[in-house]
Every structure is written in structure tokens, then in C-alpha cells.
Design a protein around this motif. Structure first.
Motif, PDB file in Angstrom:
ATOM      1  N   ILE A 161      94.553  58.007  95.681  1.00  0.00           N
ATOM      2  CA  ILE A 161      95.421  58.769  94.768  1.00  0.00           C
ATOM      3  C   ILE A 161      94.595  59.448  93.686  1.00  0.00           C
ATOM      4  O   ILE A 161      93.424  59.108  93.459  1.00  0.00           O
ATOM      5  CB  ILE A 161      96.512  57.842  94.157  1.00  0.00           C
ATOM      6  CG1 ILE A 161      97.653  58.671  93.510  1.00  0.00           C
ATOM      7  CG2 ILE A 161      95.898  56.856  93.164  1.00  0.00           C
ATOM      8  CD1 ILE A 161      98.909  57.852  93.190  1.00  0.00           C
ATOM      9  N   LYS A 162      95.227  60.414  93.019  1.00  0.00           N
ATOM     10  CA  LYS A 162      94.649  61.157  91.904  1.00  0.00           C
ATOM     11  C   LYS A 162      94.398  60.217  90.712  1.00  0.00           C
ATOM     12  O   LYS A 162      95.206  59.346  90.429  1.00  0.00           O
ATOM     13  CB  LYS A 162      95.674  62.220  91.501  1.00  0.00           C
ATOM     14  CG  LYS A 162      95.327  63.091  90.311  1.00  0.00           C
ATOM     15  CD  LYS A 162      96.432  64.127  90.086  1.00  0.00           C
ATOM     16  CE  LYS A 162      96.212  64.921  88.818  1.00  0.00           C
ATOM     17  NZ  LYS A 162      96.412  64.130  87.599  1.00  0.00           N
ATOM     18  N   PRO A 163      93.315  60.451  89.980  1.00  0.00           N
ATOM     19  CA  PRO A 163      93.124  59.717  88.721  1.00  0.00           C
ATOM     20  C   PRO A 163      94.101  60.243  87.658  1.00  0.00           C
ATOM     21  O   PRO A 163      94.663  61.317  87.796  1.00  0.00           O
ATOM     22  CB  PRO A 163      91.679  60.030  88.347  1.00  0.00           C
ATOM     23  CG  PRO A 163      91.384  61.336  89.010  1.00  0.00           C
ATOM     24  CD  PRO A 163      92.197  61.357  90.276  1.00  0.00           C
ATOM     25  N   SER A 164      94.287  59.479  86.607  1.00  0.00           N
ATOM     26  CA  SER A 164      95.251  59.812  85.546  1.00  0.00           C
ATOM     27  C   SER A 164      94.702  60.888  84.606  1.00  0.00           C
ATOM     28  O   SER A 164      93.538  60.816  84.190  1.00  0.00           O
ATOM     29  CB  SER A 164      95.552  58.546  84.741  1.00  0.00           C
ATOM     30  OG  SER A 164      96.453  58.813  83.702  1.00  0.00           O
ATOM     31  N   GLY A 165      95.530  61.876  84.281  1.00  0.00           N
ATOM     32  CA  GLY A 165      95.216  62.813  83.200  1.00  0.00           C
ATOM     33  C   GLY A 165      93.997  63.685  83.413  1.00  0.00           C
ATOM     34  O   GLY A 165      93.391  64.154  82.447  1.00  0.00           O
ATOM     35  N   VAL A 166      93.617  63.924  84.671  1.00  0.00           N
ATOM     36  CA  VAL A 166      92.461  64.774  84.973  1.00  0.00           C
ATOM     37  C   VAL A 166      92.979  66.129  85.469  1.00  0.00           C
ATOM     38  O   VAL A 166      93.920  66.186  86.248  1.00  0.00           O
ATOM     39  CB  VAL A 166      91.575  64.091  86.033  1.00  0.00           C
ATOM     40  CG1 VAL A 166      90.425  65.007  86.458  1.00  0.00           C
ATOM     41  CG2 VAL A 166      91.033  62.771  85.491  1.00  0.00           C
ATOM     42  N   GLY A 167      92.383  67.215  84.986  1.00  0.00           N
ATOM     43  CA  GLY A 167      92.845  68.560  85.345  1.00  0.00           C
ATOM     44  C   GLY A 167      92.592  68.906  86.800  1.00  0.00           C
ATOM     45  O   GLY A 167      91.686  68.341  87.442  1.00  0.00           O
ATOM     46  N   TYR A 168      93.377  69.857  87.335  1.00  0.00           N
ATOM     47  CA  TYR A 168      93.254  70.225  88.742  1.00  0.00           C
ATOM     48  C   TYR A 168      91.912  70.857  89.073  1.00  0.00           C
ATOM     49  O   TYR A 168      91.482  70.828  90.213  1.00  0.00           O
ATOM     50  CB  TYR A 168      94.424  71.125  89.162  1.00  0.00           C
ATOM     51  CG  TYR A 168      95.683  70.318  89.285  1.00  0.00           C
ATOM     52  CD1 TYR A 168      95.903  69.550  90.420  1.00  0.00           C
ATOM     53  CD2 TYR A 168      96.602  70.259  88.261  1.00  0.00           C
ATOM     54  CE1 TYR A 168      97.029  68.756  90.522  1.00  0.00           C
ATOM     55  CE2 TYR A 168      97.733  69.469  88.363  1.00  0.00           C
ATOM     56  CZ  TYR A 168      97.936  68.716  89.485  1.00  0.00           C
ATOM     57  OH  TYR A 168      99.024  67.931  89.591  1.00  0.00           O
TER      58      TYR A 168
END
Lengths: 230, 230, 230, 230
Positions: free
Chosen positions: A50-57
């Protein structure tokens, strides 16, 4: 925890796929800033990527993706997991056929969610993709199993691959992460189109038998023979 | 079937043109994911070139385009043809002046289609391009000739180059594939503009004689002398 | 005035950051032409860095940014400061915890401002980011302290980091300029989503206690540990 | 006709500027396909430079621009002039202070035009740029002086630099072509914002004296001292 060598290769492939699929979210206008996430099950393991938290695209490299177990605990990765990880993990734990989960706050789908109103099936493309209305899930606060539980209870007995969590936004599922991303894209598109249709009057209903016919044909016939993601 | 050498050259040119024109659909916001298709007639042959089924817009090379006969059967190509091929083929078979067909689910046009409501001609640019209202075609299921039949019966006696198939979306036609793409772009633009005008009141009608005057001037005068696509 | 060598280095860094953050405004569709601006406080000095007036987003190099004191007077730079500088300066002077200010005329937020109607908190992402409704500030003309005063009086006793100045548009604040830009992006997104929800009926309210729970969790837990901008 | 050497240099510069400004129309979402045009007066000559008819925005090189006299006749260029040339020419002939004219069918402005309803001045940015409401011009058919006459009669006694021609779309003017392009961008933005404000209730009016104050300040103070385009 150290991943075994075989598993590390599999995870590296899935990290690359999940990172790549995140680019579809801004591409189709489903997210602003960092507000949306894609995950994939690690087949044969009780793990997800899954995506890490609060990181920009712009910063979502394969290496930035994180690996968690199906209770949402971090297993491998340099960042904290997305704050929505518990919901994704719950879905994988309770719906074994699911290989991918997507969550966004896409505008029109979230607007239906704010009113707690399911999207009626008045478009052939909606019959194709969702096999009927897109349902509403319960209001649930982040922090425990409530969101995951609400998703699973709503979708378990439903043809739809999308649920609109009340006051919150859509979650979509699929046999693969790519299929779940496609469902997120189509969910927003039908949310927008039906909204606009409704602004100037009532859309014409489609006969339920015909919705089933559309759904069954599309799920079985559409696309290239070798393509597994619907 | 093997194409003769002359025909192979013609088909290669049309494949390149059709592949190129598909890029206009996402460019003007008419499609999401893989949901839209462009075809062109192979002049002098009972053949058409069309998009393959379920392939993303990023992968639409000339070689990926497929050739079908006017019953929708695959004649040449490595992929399955678009699931809308039967409808395109029916149009070419029954409307010999048509050289190109486009199908999308563009948002505002599809919203009018969901209500089964024709778009009234209240814009000069709509008079120019469509010569009057954009009509509604019947509800029709995919799988036989119903969609193609509905398109042809609606447009046969109409100035409009666009029809909104009920609960489904727009089909557009033109003397060339490029003209049909232009009609698809303009159809969505007038669907959006008239929708927005109607949200806050009633648009002012245009006198029917003046609509005809706009249409005739535009079809005969507009553009560069050497340009054949309107 | 000549900046001391140490201060010049700090200012150069902030100029680069402020120039870079301006690119987020057109990226997220918050501005047209030159109509929006970002500023940052120079920490430890009564200075701010802001966009020059009437310069296009393509020309916003770090060098083009200007340095002003907290009365809005030009201190360093080759261009005239933004005509909104007095409002930014007033905010820094009266709200010492603020490190960044953003002003736009983003479409949906400005539409709520034109009706003088606060945006009700009916989305979980709105609870996360704003902790409640987004309030309306007074009508105020440019040219003196009125706009700055209206912003400060409205936000001083409010959880929201955004205020909609009546008939004018949103101003957002944050501990850093990046946080204020994020607030501007989220302000427009919730303005749009709640508008669309309201078009077809009444959104379901969220219990005030649950809004507080969302806000407190998000402000304290979300994002990576090392990230300071929320 | 052969242009003198001096005039040829001036015209080459204006051709490049007009070609370049056309890129702003799709950039800000004002046009689809080929439907919009920018022109500039050749200072000191009864000539204008304008877009050729029916040519796509990707092909708009400086060399493709055409030179016409103030009756709309082609003077220099390889293409037919825009079918809107007569309207542009009429404006230059009758409003000597105008240096640039822009015509689009931008969506929201055209929607107001379809209802024949002026856009009320309820936004400070609208006071800044237009000094009051944006008025409606008469319904007029292309083919003679009617459109140009309608533009001139509507704008001659008005602060607004934009007019919405009924059932047709906006025309904007300015001291330079760039100023007219800016007015076209701002016209669509205020048309959209006021439309959205009106969808959920009545915007709050701005006191007429305050509108005048906004307009006078903006026209005289805003921007960099050396910048001539407002």
C-alpha cells in the motif's frame, strides 16, 4: 522482519505495480494532494502492499510503497503506511477473492456519499461495470475496524465492486489492483453522469433483467482473451 | 484472409489515421479508461478499421487497430475488435455516404441520453454543426443489430451527425473519421453548454429558418478550400 | 535596504520555496491568469516573501519573488509586490503562529463567498482538515487594513485554516507556506464536493463530537513522523 | 498586394504574437477543436492579423496567420481568414482605442448568452476587470456587419471589455491582443463562478460605488509599472 528471497522478488514486482497504478488517480482526476490510495494483495501470503501516509503523488516510487500484514501492521518499508491501511487489510482478510482495493474522495462519488444516496443504475455502462446500483455503506470513524467492516458487509452480497461510505467517499475492490483502479475510475464517471442527468429531470430506469444481461455479457466477453483485469 | 498488396497499403494508412484520431478522445475529455472508439471505412471495400476491445489509449498503435467486414467479423489484426463493432458495421452497410463513426460515453451527452431528451438547438455553433436538435435513439442492447439499426433509423432523415442512444451515449457519423471525431467533440460541447444554460432558466429559441441558414453557410463556406473534413 | 549575508541565504531559500509552491495553484486548478498568490514568513524577522503583482505563473522564478516588511512595504526585489501584500502582512503581524498565507479566487470557494454562506462540515475529509465549517469573513475593499483585519478576526477563534471573504474569495493560513497551499487545495475540493452534494438534496450532518475526533486524530497522527507540514 | 519592408517586419512580429496568444485559449479551456480566434490591429495601418479559418490549434504557426483590411478582405497570407473576420474588422474600424479582439464559445459565458442574461457583478474580481455587469449583445447572423455592429453598440457606452452575443458567445476587446485574451479568460471565469453561486441561492450584490472603486484602482494600480497590458 526480513522477507525471504522469493517473496522479496514478488513484493518488488507488486510494489512497482502499485506505485504505477497510483499515477492513474490524478490522471483521471480522482484525487487532490495526497488523498487517495491503492493496495494489492501479495498472492499466497497474508500481506498487502500500500501507499505510505501523506506522501505526494510525485514521490511515489516503488521503494516508497510499504508492506503490511492483514491486521495493518507494518512489515517492510521505510515509511508509515497509509492511515487507511486498516480498512484495506480488513477487506483482504474477509473477502479472499479480492486482489486489489482503492480508496479515493473523488468529487461526485463523495457528493452522493454525503447525502447517503445510492447511485441508481440508469446507464448501460453502469450495468456493464457494476451490475446495478452503487450502494451506500455506513458512517464509520477511522481508528478501528468500523470502515473495513462496513465495506465488507455492504459488498459481500452485492454485484457492485464499489461502495460509497457515508460522508466519506468510495472504496472499490477487484480481482487485481488494476481492476479496482478501473472500478474507481468508472465509479466517479457514473456518479458524475447520473448527477448531471438528474439535475434537469429524472433519468429513465433500465429494466432489471436488462441490467443483468449487460453485466453478464461484459464480465464474460469484453476485452482481449488474455486480459485478466476485466 | 490475406489482404492484397494494394489494399494492405491503403489499410496501413487508415490504421495510422484511426490510431491517431483515438488520441483526440481523451484530449477533449470524451472518454475515461478504454470506453470509446473510432472507426473508418476502407473506401471501395466492404471493410472498416476499428479499435481493439479493452485496450488502453496509451497502447493504441496503428498495428493494434483491427480490420473487420461489414458484418463485424475480424478480417485482419492481432486483437479482438471493439465490442461496438457490430454497430459501426451496420452504419457503414446502410449509410453509404458515411466514412467514419465514433462512439463515446461523453458525460453531458450521456446525461441527456439517460433522460431520453433531445438537445434543443439554442446555440449558433449547434446550428452550424448539427443543423438543429440532436435526437434521441431507442434503448437497445448490445449483442445484435439493435444499436446499429437504432442509429441508422434515427439519423437517416435528420441533418444531425450525432444521435444520443437512450441510457447509453452518443454515436456520431461523418464523411471521414476526422469529421465524425469533430462531431463527437462538438456534440459534448453543446450538450454541456445547453445543460448549463438550462440550469438557471430557459434558453432563448433560435428561429428555425435561421438555424437552416447557419447550417447551410457553415457546411459550404467554413474552413479552407482544400479541406474536406468540414 | 541591503540584507545581511545570513539573512540573504535564508531569503534565497524561501524565495525558491514560494516560487515552487506557486506552481501548485494552476496544477490544482485554483487560479486563472495571474489571480492568486502565496507568501511565507521569514522566520525570526518581520519580513515575508510574496509573489510580484501581475506576473504570469510561467515567469515566477525565485528571483522574481519580492521581500516585504509586515506593513507591506517593499524591502528587496525587482518587481512591485502583489496587490494583496497588505492583507498577507496583516495576518503575519497579528497571528504569530502563521508561517504561510495563500489567496486565490478558486471557483467553488468563491461561489460560496459570493452568497456569504459558510461551507457546512458534511465530509470526513473536511473534519480532518478544517475541524468544522469554513467560515465567511466580512466584505472588505482592498487598499487599507480591512481585508487583513477581516481574515484575522474570523480565524482567530476558529479551528478552520480557511476563510471565505464575502464576494471575494478564500484566504488560507498554515504553520508553513506548504501547509497553507494544502489548505487552499482542500478548501476548493470541499467547496466543490459539498456544492455538488447540495445540488440534489441535503447532505447528512456529521455529529460535532465526531468532527472533533476526526480533526484531532488527523492533526496529530496523519503523515510521516518527520513531516512538519500536516 | 505586397507589404512594404517596414510593414512586413511589423506584421511578422504581430503574426508571432497572435499565433502565440492562440495557445492561451485551449490552455484555459476556452475552446474546443478550432472554435475561437484572436486578432490584433496593425498599429498605424488599417490592417489586422487574425487566425485562418478551420485550422487546428496545433498548426497555428506565425506564418499561418493572415492579414486583412478593416473590411475583412484578405491582404496577405496563404489561408482563408477566420469566418469571424468581418466582426473583428468592424470593431477595429469603429473603436479606434481597441488593439485586440478575441472571440470564443467558452462554455459558461455561452450559457449566459443562450439565456440572453447579463452576468451580474457580485465578485470583487469582476469589479476589478469589468467594472460592472457583462452585458448581452443582440442576436445576429454571420455574413454581414450585424455581429460587429452589435458588439460596438453594446460596448461603446460600457465599462465592460466583454459582450455576450445572444445564443452565440463572448467577444472581448482590449488595448492589446493580450489584454483581450485576458478579458476572455476572466469573462469565462466570472461566468462560471457566478453561475455556480446562483445554483444554490442568490449572491449578495456589491454596492455600485464600491464596484467603481475596485475598477478604478485595478485599472490604474495593478501590475508592474512597465507592463502595458493591464
Amino acid at each position: 522482519m526480513t522477507l525471504t528471497s522469493d517473496l522479496a522478488d514478488t513484493v518488488a514486482t507488486i510494489r512497482a505495480e502499485v506505485a504505477h497504478l497510483h499515477a492513474e488517480l490524478p490522471r483521471w482526476g480522482l484525487v487532490v494532494w495526497t488523498a487517495g490510495n491503492v493496495s494489492a494483495r501479495v498472492p499466497g501470503h497474508d500481506l498487502l502492499v500500500i501507499k505510505p501516509s501523506g506522501v505526494g503523488y510525485d514521490e511515489l516510487t516503488p521503494e516508497a510503497m510499504v508492506v503490511c500484514d492483514l491486521d495493518g501492521n507494518l512489515v517492510d518499508g521505510d515509511h508509515s503506511p497509509s492511515s487507511d491501511t486498516a480498512a484495506h487489510a480488513y477487506v483482504y482478510k474477509h473477502l479472499p477473492e479480492v486482489g486489489g482495493v482503492v480508496h479515493t474522495h473523488s468529487t461526485y462519488a463523495t457528493a452522493w456519499a454525503a447525502r447517503g444516496e445510492p447511485i441508481p443504475c440508469v446507464l448501460t455502462m453502469m450495468g456493464d461495470e457494476f451490475g446495478g446500483e452503487i450502494p451506500i455503506g455506513p458512517f464509520a470513524l477511522i481508528g478501528d475496524d468500523s470502515i473495513g467492516h462496513g465495506i465488507v458487509e455492504t459488498l459481500r452480497n452485492h454485484r457492485s465492486s464499489a461502495v460509497l461510505m457515508q460522508n466519506h467517499g468510495p472504496f472499490t475492490i477487484g480481482p487485481t489492483a488494476k481492476a479496482a483502479v478501473k472500478a474507481a475510475v468508472m465509479c466517479e464517471e457514473v456518479a458524475r453522469t447520473v448527477h448531471i442527468a438528474r439535475q434537469l429531470g429524472e433519468p429513465i430506469p433500465i429494466d432489471p433483467d436488462k441490467i443483468v444481461a449487460l453485466y453478464e455479457r461484459y464480465q464474460n466477453v469484453y476485452g482481449q482473451p488474455e486480459v485478466t483485469d476485466r
